[in-house]
Design a protein around this motif. Structure first.
Motif, PDB file in Angstrom:
ATOM      1  N   PHE A   8      21.105 -44.171 -34.711  1.00 46.17           N
ATOM      2  CA  PHE A   8      20.854 -43.892 -36.127  1.00 46.17           C
ATOM      3  C   PHE A   8      22.146 -43.587 -36.879  1.00 46.17           C
ATOM      4  O   PHE A   8      22.361 -44.064 -37.984  1.00 46.17           O
ATOM      5  CB  PHE A   8      19.864 -42.725 -36.245  1.00 46.17           C
ATOM      6  N   THR A   9      23.027 -42.795 -36.266  1.00 48.62           N
ATOM      7  CA  THR A   9      24.260 -42.372 -36.942  1.00 48.62           C
ATOM      8  C   THR A   9      25.531 -42.908 -36.287  1.00 48.62           C
ATOM      9  O   THR A   9      26.622 -42.637 -36.771  1.00 48.62           O
ATOM     10  CB  THR A   9      24.363 -40.833 -36.968  1.00 48.62           C
ATOM     11  N   GLY A  10      25.392 -43.619 -35.178  1.00 48.30           N
ATOM     12  CA  GLY A  10      26.556 -44.123 -34.456  1.00 48.30           C
ATOM     13  C   GLY A  10      26.888 -43.325 -33.210  1.00 48.30           C
ATOM     14  O   GLY A  10      27.693 -43.766 -32.387  1.00 48.30           O
ATOM     15  N   ASN A  11      26.287 -42.153 -33.042  1.00 49.57           N
ATOM     16  CA  ASN A  11      26.587 -41.327 -31.872  1.00 49.57           C
ATOM     17  C   ASN A  11      26.130 -41.985 -30.569  1.00 49.57           C
ATOM     18  O   ASN A  11      26.858 -41.974 -29.577  1.00 49.57           O
ATOM     19  CB  ASN A  11      25.957 -39.941 -32.006  1.00 49.57           C
ATOM     20  N   VAL A  12      24.933 -42.550 -30.560  1.00 57.63           N
ATOM     21  CA  VAL A  12      24.445 -43.217 -29.349  1.00 57.63           C
ATOM     22  C   VAL A  12      25.311 -44.440 -29.056  1.00 57.63           C
ATOM     23  O   VAL A  12      25.655 -44.703 -27.901  1.00 57.63           O
ATOM     24  CB  VAL A  12      22.952 -43.589 -29.472  1.00 57.63           C
ATOM     25  N   LEU A  43      15.901 -47.301 -22.007  1.00 57.31           N
ATOM     26  CA  LEU A  43      16.037 -47.126 -23.453  1.00 57.31           C
ATOM     27  C   LEU A  43      16.760 -45.818 -23.747  1.00 57.31           C
ATOM     28  O   LEU A  43      16.415 -44.775 -23.190  1.00 57.31           O
ATOM     29  CB  LEU A  43      14.657 -47.105 -24.109  1.00 57.31           C
ATOM     30  N   VAL A  44      17.760 -45.886 -24.619  1.00 58.83           N
ATOM     31  CA  VAL A  44      18.465 -44.698 -25.098  1.00 58.83           C
ATOM     32  C   VAL A  44      18.227 -44.630 -26.597  1.00 58.83           C
ATOM     33  O   VAL A  44      18.496 -45.596 -27.316  1.00 58.83           O
ATOM     34  CB  VAL A  44      19.981 -44.768 -24.805  1.00 58.83           C
ATOM     35  N   THR A  45      17.711 -43.497 -27.060  1.00 60.70           N
ATOM     36  CA  THR A  45      17.382 -43.398 -28.480  1.00 60.70           C
ATOM     37  C   THR A  45      17.707 -42.032 -29.052  1.00 60.70           C
ATOM     38  O   THR A  45      17.687 -41.024 -28.353  1.00 60.70           O
ATOM     39  CB  THR A  45      15.890 -43.711 -28.729  1.00 60.70           C
ATOM     40  N   ARG A  69      11.681 -48.939 -18.239  1.00 58.76           N
ATOM     41  CA  ARG A  69      11.593 -48.268 -16.941  1.00 58.76           C
ATOM     42  C   ARG A  69      12.005 -46.804 -17.000  1.00 58.76           C
ATOM     43  O   ARG A  69      11.720 -46.039 -16.087  1.00 58.76           O
ATOM     44  CB  ARG A  69      12.450 -48.995 -15.903  1.00 58.76           C
ATOM     45  N   GLY A  70      12.685 -46.408 -18.066  1.00 55.89           N
ATOM     46  CA  GLY A  70      13.110 -45.024 -18.224  1.00 55.89           C
ATOM     47  C   GLY A  70      13.656 -44.829 -19.620  1.00 55.89           C
ATOM     48  O   GLY A  70      13.953 -45.795 -20.324  1.00 55.89           O
ATOM     49  N   VAL A  71      13.777 -43.566 -20.025  1.00 55.11           N
ATOM     50  CA  VAL A  71      14.255 -43.259 -21.366  1.00 55.11           C
ATOM     51  C   VAL A  71      15.255 -42.114 -21.310  1.00 55.11           C
ATOM     52  O   VAL A  71      15.160 -41.225 -20.462  1.00 55.11           O
ATOM     53  CB  VAL A  71      13.070 -42.943 -22.320  1.00 55.11           C
ATOM     54  N   VAL A  72      16.220 -42.184 -22.219  1.00 55.17           N
ATOM     55  CA  VAL A  72      17.250 -41.157 -22.386  1.00 55.17           C
ATOM     56  C   VAL A  72      17.248 -40.778 -23.857  1.00 55.17           C
ATOM     57  O   VAL A  72      17.156 -41.651 -24.725  1.00 55.17           O
ATOM     58  CB  VAL A  72      18.639 -41.698 -21.965  1.00 55.17           C
ATOM     59  N   LEU A  98      11.778 -39.502 -18.046  1.00 55.64           N
ATOM     60  CA  LEU A  98      12.824 -39.061 -18.966  1.00 55.64           C
ATOM     61  C   LEU A  98      14.022 -38.734 -18.083  1.00 55.64           C
ATOM     62  O   LEU A  98      13.990 -37.771 -17.318  1.00 55.64           O
ATOM     63  CB  LEU A  98      12.368 -37.840 -19.759  1.00 55.64           C
ATOM     64  N   LEU A  99      15.054 -39.560 -18.155  1.00 50.68           N
ATOM     65  CA  LEU A  99      16.188 -39.426 -17.246  1.00 50.68           C
ATOM     66  C   LEU A  99      17.122 -38.291 -17.626  1.00 50.68           C
ATOM     67  O   LEU A  99      17.663 -37.611 -16.761  1.00 50.68           O
ATOM     68  CB  LEU A  99      16.964 -40.738 -17.170  1.00 50.68           C
ATOM     69  N   MET A 100      17.331 -38.103 -18.926  1.00 48.66           N
ATOM     70  CA  MET A 100      18.225 -37.038 -19.381  1.00 48.66           C
ATOM     71  C   MET A 100      18.207 -36.975 -20.900  1.00 48.66           C
ATOM     72  O   MET A 100      17.711 -37.878 -21.564  1.00 48.66           O
ATOM     73  CB  MET A 100      19.665 -37.259 -18.899  1.00 48.66           C
ATOM     74  N   LYS A 101      18.775 -35.890 -21.413  1.00 46.92           N
ATOM     75  CA  LYS A 101      19.019 -35.741 -22.845  1.00 46.92           C
ATOM     76  C   LYS A 101      20.481 -35.339 -23.012  1.00 46.92           C
ATOM     77  O   LYS A 101      21.044 -34.666 -22.144  1.00 46.92           O
ATOM     78  CB  LYS A 101      18.138 -34.645 -23.446  1.00 46.92           C
ATOM     79  N   PHE A 102      21.071 -35.762 -24.116  1.00 49.63           N
ATOM     80  CA  PHE A 102      22.434 -35.341 -24.419  1.00 49.63           C
ATOM     81  C   PHE A 102      22.533 -35.024 -25.901  1.00 49.63           C
ATOM     82  O   PHE A 102      21.750 -35.515 -26.708  1.00 49.63           O
ATOM     83  CB  PHE A 102      23.474 -36.389 -23.992  1.00 49.63           C
TER      84      PHE A 102
END
Length: 130
Positions: A8-12, A43-45, A69-72, A98-102
Motif C-alpha cells: 500500500f505504501t511501499g514498505n512491503v 501472500l504478503v500483504t 499456501r501461506g500468508v505474511v 500465518l507464517l509471520m508478521k512484521f
C-alpha cells in the motif's frame, strides 16, 4: 515458492526487495482482477483501515485463492490488536498458516525469518528437517 505481495505504501515492496526472492509478483489496482496464478504461492500483504484486507488483495484472492499456501502480514504496532490483522483474516478465510508478521518494512531479523520460512516451505505445508 512464488511470493505474491501487495504494498500500500511501499514498505512491503522494500521488504520483498530486501529478501532477494526473484519469483515474485506485485499485485496492484491495475492487475489484481486479471492476473492468474497457476502455482502455489505465499501472500504478503499490508493491512488498511482498522484491520481490513485491502480491496486489491480481496479481488486477487477471489481469482487466485486456491493456490495460496501461506500468508505474511505487515502493519504498524500503533494499531494495537489490529496490527497486521489482514493476515489473520486471510489465514482464517483461506485456511492457510500465518507464517509471520512484521512492522512497517521489517527489520533485518524479520527479513531473515521470512527467507527461512518461505525457503523451507513445501506446498503441502511441511517444513524441511533441519
Amino acid at each position: 515458492m512464488k511470493v505474491v505481495y501487495f504494498s500500500f505504501t511501499g514498505n512491503v515492496r522494500r521488504f520483498i526487495a530486501r529478501s532477494g526472492f526473484e519469483n515474485t509478483l506485485e499485485i496492484t489496482n491495475d492487475n489484481c482482477a486479471e492476473v492468474r496464478i497457476d502455482e502455489p504461492y505465499i501472500l504478503v500483504t499490508s493491512t488498511i483501515g482498522f484491520g481490513e484486507v485491502p480491496d486489491v488483495v480481496q479481488t486477487f484472492l477471489r481469482h487466485n485463492g486456491t493456490m495460496i499456501r501461506g500468508v505474511v502480514g505487515s502493519g504498524n504496532r500503533n494499531w494495537g490488536q489490529n496490527f497486521a490483522k489482514a493476515s489473520d483474516t486471510i489465514s482464517k478465510d483461506y485456511m492457510v498458516p500465518l507464517l509471520m508478521k512484521f512492522e512497517v518494512q521489517g527489520t533485518k531479523k524479520d527479513v531473515e525469518e521470512f527467507k527461512d520460512k518461505v525457503g523451507h516451505f513445501y506446498e503441502d505445508n511441511e517444513r524441511k528437517a533441519i
